[in-house]
Design a protein around this motif. Structure first.
Motif, PDB file in Angstrom:
ATOM      1  N   SER A   7       0.862  -1.193   0.000  1.00 43.23           N
ATOM      2  CA  SER A   7       0.000   0.000   0.000  1.00 43.23           C
ATOM      3  C   SER A   7       0.892   1.235   0.000  1.00 43.23           C
ATOM      4  O   SER A   7       2.092   1.130   0.303  1.00 43.23           O
ATOM      5  N   THR A   9       0.181   3.373   2.160  1.00 47.33           N
ATOM      6  CA  THR A   9       0.130   3.703   3.589  1.00 47.33           C
ATOM      7  C   THR A   9       1.425   3.302   4.301  1.00 47.33           C
ATOM      8  O   THR A   9       1.653   3.724   5.435  1.00 47.33           O
ATOM      9  N   SER A  58      -7.023  10.316  10.858  1.00 43.25           N
ATOM     10  CA  SER A  58      -7.006   9.306   9.790  1.00 43.25           C
ATOM     11  C   SER A  58      -8.076   9.606   8.752  1.00 43.25           C
ATOM     12  O   SER A  58      -9.006  10.385   9.001  1.00 43.25           O
ATOM     13  N   GLY A  59      -7.959   8.914   7.622  1.00 41.90           N
ATOM     14  CA  GLY A  59      -8.976   9.037   6.581  1.00 41.90           C
ATOM     15  C   GLY A  59     -10.314   8.511   7.072  1.00 41.90           C
ATOM     16  O   GLY A  59     -11.375   9.084   6.785  1.00 41.90           O
ATOM     17  N   THR A  60     -10.257   7.414   7.809  1.00 39.12           N
ATOM     18  CA  THR A  60     -11.493   6.819   8.343  1.00 39.12           C
ATOM     19  C   THR A  60     -12.213   7.812   9.251  1.00 39.12           C
ATOM     20  O   THR A  60     -13.426   8.016   9.126  1.00 39.12           O
ATOM     21  N   ASN A  63     -13.704  10.729   7.126  1.00 41.24           N
ATOM     22  CA  ASN A  63     -14.972  10.403   6.472  1.00 41.24           C
ATOM     23  C   ASN A  63     -16.105  10.334   7.487  1.00 41.24           C
ATOM     24  O   ASN A  63     -17.202  10.834   7.254  1.00 41.24           O
ATOM     25  N   HIS A  84     -14.697   2.580   0.000  1.00 42.38           N
ATOM     26  CA  HIS A  84     -13.929   2.306   1.220  1.00 42.38           C
ATOM     27  C   HIS A  84     -14.800   2.549   2.444  1.00 42.38           C
ATOM     28  O   HIS A  84     -14.823   1.768   3.397  1.00 42.38           O
ATOM     29  N   GLU A  89     -14.542   0.637   6.723  1.00 38.53           N
ATOM     30  CA  GLU A  89     -14.469   1.592   7.820  1.00 38.53           C
ATOM     31  C   GLU A  89     -15.319   1.123   9.003  1.00 38.53           C
ATOM     32  O   GLU A  89     -15.860   1.917   9.778  1.00 38.53           O
ATOM     33  N   GLU A 137     -15.829   8.534  -4.157  1.00 37.11           N
ATOM     34  CA  GLU A 137     -14.443   8.231  -3.755  1.00 37.11           C
ATOM     35  C   GLU A 137     -13.524   8.507  -4.946  1.00 37.11           C
ATOM     36  O   GLU A 137     -13.752   7.999  -6.037  1.00 37.11           O
ATOM     37  N   ASN A 141     -10.311   3.311  -4.835  1.00 37.69           N
ATOM     38  CA  ASN A 141      -9.376   2.251  -4.456  1.00 37.69           C
ATOM     39  C   ASN A 141      -9.759   0.895  -5.053  1.00 37.69           C
ATOM     40  O   ASN A 141      -8.997   0.292  -5.826  1.00 37.69           O
ATOM     41  N   ASP A 170     -14.653  11.158  -0.529  1.00 39.33           N
ATOM     42  CA  ASP A 170     -13.512  10.517   0.118  1.00 39.33           C
ATOM     43  C   ASP A 170     -12.369  10.648  -0.885  1.00 39.33           C
ATOM     44  O   ASP A 170     -12.227   9.840  -1.801  1.00 39.33           O
ATOM     45  N   ALA A 172      -9.159  10.394  -0.401  1.00 37.41           N
ATOM     46  CA  ALA A 172      -7.918   9.893   0.220  1.00 37.41           C
ATOM     47  C   ALA A 172      -6.732  10.129  -0.726  1.00 37.41           C
ATOM     48  O   ALA A 172      -5.663  10.541  -0.300  1.00 37.41           O
ATOM     49  N   ARG A 173      -6.969   9.864  -2.016  1.00 40.81           N
ATOM     50  CA  ARG A 173      -5.903  10.050  -3.025  1.00 40.81           C
ATOM     51  C   ARG A 173      -6.347  11.047  -4.100  1.00 40.81           C
ATOM     52  O   ARG A 173      -6.104  10.836  -5.285  1.00 40.81           O
ATOM     53  N   CYS A 198      -5.883  12.325   2.335  1.00 42.22           N
ATOM     54  CA  CYS A 198      -4.931  11.723   3.268  1.00 42.22           C
ATOM     55  C   CYS A 198      -3.518  12.215   3.008  1.00 42.22           C
ATOM     56  O   CYS A 198      -3.051  12.220   1.862  1.00 42.22           O
ATOM     57  N   LYS A 201      -0.807   8.725   2.841  1.00 42.42           N
ATOM     58  CA  LYS A 201      -0.754   7.687   1.800  1.00 42.42           C
ATOM     59  C   LYS A 201       0.288   8.107   0.769  1.00 42.42           C
ATOM     60  O   LYS A 201       1.466   8.193   1.099  1.00 42.42           O
ATOM     61  N   ARG A 319      -3.058  -6.238  -5.625  1.00 39.61           N
ATOM     62  CA  ARG A 319      -2.999  -4.794  -5.883  1.00 39.61           C
ATOM     63  C   ARG A 319      -1.586  -4.363  -5.500  1.00 39.61           C
ATOM     64  O   ARG A 319      -1.155  -4.562  -4.370  1.00 39.61           O
TER      65      ARG A 319
HETATM   66  N1  TLP Z   1      -6.979   2.464   2.498  1.00 38.57           N
HETATM   67  C1  TLP Z   1      -6.009   1.470   2.882  1.00 38.57           C
HETATM   68  C2  TLP Z   1      -6.699   0.239   3.490  1.00 38.57           C
HETATM   69  O1  TLP Z   1      -7.613   0.591   4.449  1.00 38.57           O
HETATM   70  C3  TLP Z   1      -7.388  -0.617   2.479  1.00 38.57           C
HETATM   71  C4  TLP Z   1      -5.207   1.067   1.659  1.00 38.57           C
HETATM   72  O2  TLP Z   1      -4.214   0.335   1.851  1.00 38.57           O
HETATM   73  O3  TLP Z   1      -5.540   1.482   0.547  1.00 38.57           O
HETATM   74  N2  TLP Z   1     -10.415   6.063   1.913  1.00 38.57           N
HETATM   75  C5  TLP Z   1      -9.718   5.344   1.014  1.00 38.57           C
HETATM   76  C6  TLP Z   1     -10.083   5.442  -0.409  1.00 38.57           C
HETATM   77  C7  TLP Z   1      -8.665   4.511   1.441  1.00 38.57           C
HETATM   78  O4  TLP Z   1      -8.011   3.813   0.537  1.00 38.57           O
HETATM   79  C8  TLP Z   1      -8.347   4.458   2.807  1.00 38.57           C
HETATM   80  C9  TLP Z   1      -7.244   3.555   3.326  1.00 38.57           C
HETATM   81  C10 TLP Z   1      -9.097   5.238   3.706  1.00 38.57           C
HETATM   82  C11 TLP Z   1     -10.128   6.021   3.224  1.00 38.57           C
HETATM   83  C12 TLP Z   1      -8.859   5.206   5.195  1.00 38.57           C
HETATM   84  O5  TLP Z   1      -7.717   5.882   5.550  1.00 38.57           O
HETATM   85  P1  TLP Z   1      -7.022   5.609   6.982  1.00 38.57           P
HETATM   86  O6  TLP Z   1      -6.260   4.320   6.815  1.00 38.57           O
HETATM   87  O7  TLP Z   1      -6.141   6.792   7.168  1.00 38.57           O
HETATM   88  O8  TLP Z   1      -8.085   5.516   7.994  1.00 38.57           O
END
Ligand code: TLP
Length: 345
Positions: A7, A9, A58-60, A63, A84, A89, A137, A141, A170, A172-173, A198, A201, A319
């Motif tokens: 990942s 991450t 965190s991303g979680t 959101n 995601h 979550e 999103e 992902n 969301d 994140a990316r 995020c 990441k 992946r």
């Molecule tokens: N994704 C992580 C894992 O949880 C799967 C990864 O390795 O890709 N939104 C999206 C689109 C994400 O991919 C993730 C994390 C999150 C939210 C959550 O972010 P965190 O890990 O900071 O809570």
């Protein structure tokens, strides 16, 4: 050092980030007094084209805080069945907020059909939850890291306005999406009422995400963050790395996308490996093992023995995620490791 493609991450902070963390000026952020957090939030809001922003662990949690700010108990959020937020979550919106998730099918490109979104909006009837929110999103992902275009996002924004719903992304990316599409992230976030992205990441910071929206929304979200236990104190130590991430990592994401294409091309030439359609869209390469090839778990062990860390998605799929710490040599080592792992029969 192992090449770690499990990942983005897994990214370690850079020396520049560690130095910035060591000398960060800090204060109590729950009092709004951490100058480094305040600076990061200002930068993030500017880059996403929003009035305000809030640093969050965190991303979680980002959101969740967004959803709980938009919705109250008994409200419904329309989102993709591969989102995601829906899958990974821990059901937070339902468990902690009493928010009902209404999942509709994600199309392979990560989008939701706007007509299906509209059809999912509930009529005003005592039998139904109250439709309140749409979540997208970007990049997506589970849909191969696909980038959702500004035009598509505008379309969904129009559905949201027309039906009186809010739109959360969301993201994140989202900077990967912006790099792939060649548009500013602010354009992708424009139609949304809120967006999370995020730092931890592809942008390489050790911890943290940012939730962006208008001033009133962020003020309300700060109370939710506190309820969730996400009010941090001298968080400038972490925000300092986030600032370096925004300054040094955003413009280089296209390099990861280029390496993802090189990696995909190298792997595609190996008998027993098939690329998933469209891969890679951004920094993720999704591959499948052909019939007759060993199971993914076995292949993962073999490439690990060759200094490459990968994680199977299921018995036949991987992946592989590119990021700052995977250079050209890492791409070559990965292709060689897979070639040897599959040649071993
Ligand atoms: N994704 C992580 C894992 O949880 C799967 C990864 O390795 O890709 N939104 C999206 C689109 C994400 O991919 C993730 C994390 C999150 C939210 C959550 O972010 P965190 O890990 O900071 O809570």
């Amino acid at each position: 050092m192992d090449v770690d493609l499990r990942s983005d991450t897994v990214t370690q902070p850079t020396e520049e980030m560690r130095a910035a963390m060591a000398r960060a000026e800090v204060g109590d952020d729950v009092f709004g007094e951490d100058p480094t957090v305040n600076r990061l939030e200002g930068m993030a809001a500017d880059m996403l084209g929003k009035e305000a922003a809030m640093f969050i662990p965190s991303g979680t949690m980002g959101n969740l805080a967004a959803i709980l700010t938009h919705c109250t108990r008994g409200d419904e959020a329309i989102l993709g069945d591969l989102a995601h937020t829906f899958l990974y979550e821990a059901g937070g919106m339902a468990a902690l907020g009493g928010v009902h998730p209404r999942a509709i099918p994600n199309r392979p490109d990560g989008t939701l059909d706007p007509a299906q979104i509209e059809a999912a909006v509930r009529a005003d009837d005592v039998h139904f939850p109250v439709s309140r929110l749409i979540c997208l999103e970007n990049t997506h992902n589970r849909c191969g890291g696909a980038a959702l275009s500004a035009e598509y996002t505008r379309l969904v924004g129009e559905v949201a306005r027309r039906r009186g719903l809010a739109l959360h992304i969301d993201g994140a990316r989202i900077f990967n999406a912006a790099a792939a599409l060649g548009v500013p992230a602010a354009e992708l976030a424009g139609p949304a009422d809120s967006v999370t992205f995020c730092l931890s990441k592809a942008l390489c910071a050790p911890v943290g995400s940012v939730l962006c929206g208008d001033g009133v929304f962020i003020r309300r979200a700060r109370r939710i963050r506190k309820q969730l236990g996400g009010g941090m104190r001298q968080a400038g130590i972490l925000a300092a790395a986030g600032i370096v991430a925004l300054e040094t990592m955003v413009d280089r994401l296209a390099e990861d996308h280029l390496r993802a294409r090189r990696l995909a091309a190298g792997l595609a030439a190996i008998p027993g490996i098939q690329l998933e359609p469209g891969t890679p869209h951004t920094n993720m390469v999704y591959i499948r093992l052909a019939d007759g090839a060993p199971e993914a778990g076995r292949v993962a062990e073999r490439v690990r023995a060759r200094g490459v860390r990968v994680e199977p998605r299921d018995a036949r799929r991987f992946r592989l995620v590119l990021h700052y710490w995977v250079d050209d040599d890492g791409v070559e080592r990965t292709v060689a490791a897979f070639r040897e792992a599959l040649a071993a029969g």
